[in-house]
Write an enzyme that holds these catalytic residues in place. Structure first.
Site: not given
Length: 319
Positions: A57, A273-274
């Site tokens: 990531y 996710g946020a």
């Protein structure tokens, strides 16, 4: 927030796990590091204890931001990372783990997962025995507490479980993407392998925020998601229209409805996710939502015109 046991370990997970793919920035658009840090801290304050990241990531960027955000609160957090499919030889696994530890600013990972099966994306097909030997040694050394896999088929999962202890499977799983239900979910439940469902909101689709004519910003990988393709997307919009009254009647957001559906399954946690603190808190509150049998059945019915259009390929994206 309640907690759930990871596999056969004593590790406790929050049913809503914060995912940090977007925190790495690569393949996403409009991500800000400061907002990502605030999102992690807000998630912790709202009861989320568990965070999922990976070396790939943003080439470690997600891990660095996550580690900085957690900071001195390491003892409150369960941190999960993943080794990519091009790093599955013994020395590569060890090196990748050490890099992840450095990025995160910690001396141990609570959970370490094989991100994709050997041979994925043109990588060399390293024997699972070699990879598991490295993971087992890391566990014996105290650098990782548990081992998991991601994106493995049921046959691949069964094979690696015969080699060593595997506590979880991380597959895509949402109301609109249900491949895991064709045998894998039941097997995992029977064998105490926790399902860590990623994309439980169908990469944002189930939030209801994407209208019929939505266009992604350049660089956003979600444009390749098969649920956004022209032959499926109109049916997705019809499903969303049918789901909204359920969320409204319960006084919850569409995102919370989607997450509540996933964690209603025994032995399943949802990785959400946020981008910011508001989204993180909204996700956390989904853990308190209880869906009735009638609501679950209605949601199942609504999803079928969409899932019936998807073939047996479990990979969400057409790259």
């Amino acid at each position: 927030m309640e907690s759930r046991v990871l596999g056969r370990t004593t590790i406790r997970l929050s049913p809503i796990i914060m995912g940090t793919w977007q925190t790495g920035k690569a393949m996403w658009a409009g991500i800000d590091d400061k907002e990502s840090e605030k999102a992690v801290r807000a998630a912790m304050d709202a009861g989320i204890t568990t965070f999922d990241t990976a070396e790939v990531y943003g080439n470690g960027h997600s891990e660095k931001v996550l580690g900085k955000a957690i900071g001195t609160r390491r003892g409150e957090a369960v941190i999960m990372s993943k080794v990519f499919s091009n790093h599955l030889k013994y020395d590569q696994v060890v090196g990748a783990c050490n890099r992840s530890l450095k990025n995160l600013g910690t001396d141990y990972l609570d959970h370490y997962q094989i991100h994709w099966p050997p041979g994925s994306f043109g990588g060399k097909k390293v024997p699972l025995e070699e990879t598991m030997r490295a993971l087992t040694d890391l566990k014996d050394q105290g650098k990782i507490r548990a081992i998991g896999v991601s994106n493995f088929s049921l046959d691949q999962l069964k094979t690696i479980c015969e080699i060593g202890p595997v506590e979880s499977l991380q597959p895509p799983y949402s109301l609109l993407w249900r491949h895991v239900e064709t045998g894998t979910l039941a097997w995992c439940q029977q064998n105490h392998v926790t399902i860590l469902a990623y994309s439980p909101m169908a990469q944002g689709l189930l939030t209801g925020k994407f209208g019929p004519a939505h266009q992604f910003e350049k660089g956003d990988h979600r444009s390749s998601n098969r649920l956004f393709h022209d032959d499926v997307y109109p049916h997705v919009q019809q499903a969303l229209d049918a789901l909204r009254p359920i969320a409204e009647a319960k006084g919850i957001s569409m995102a919370q409805l989607a997450l509540a559906w996933v964690i209603a399954k025994p032995g399943v946690c949802a990785i959400a996710g946020a981008r910011n603190a508001r989204q993180a808190v909204d996700n956390a509150q989904a853990a308190e939502v209880l869906l009735t049998d009638a609501e679950l059945a209605e949601m199942d019915r609504i999803s079928r015109p969409v899932t019936g259009l998807i073939d047996e390929n479990p990979v969400q994206w057409k790259w």
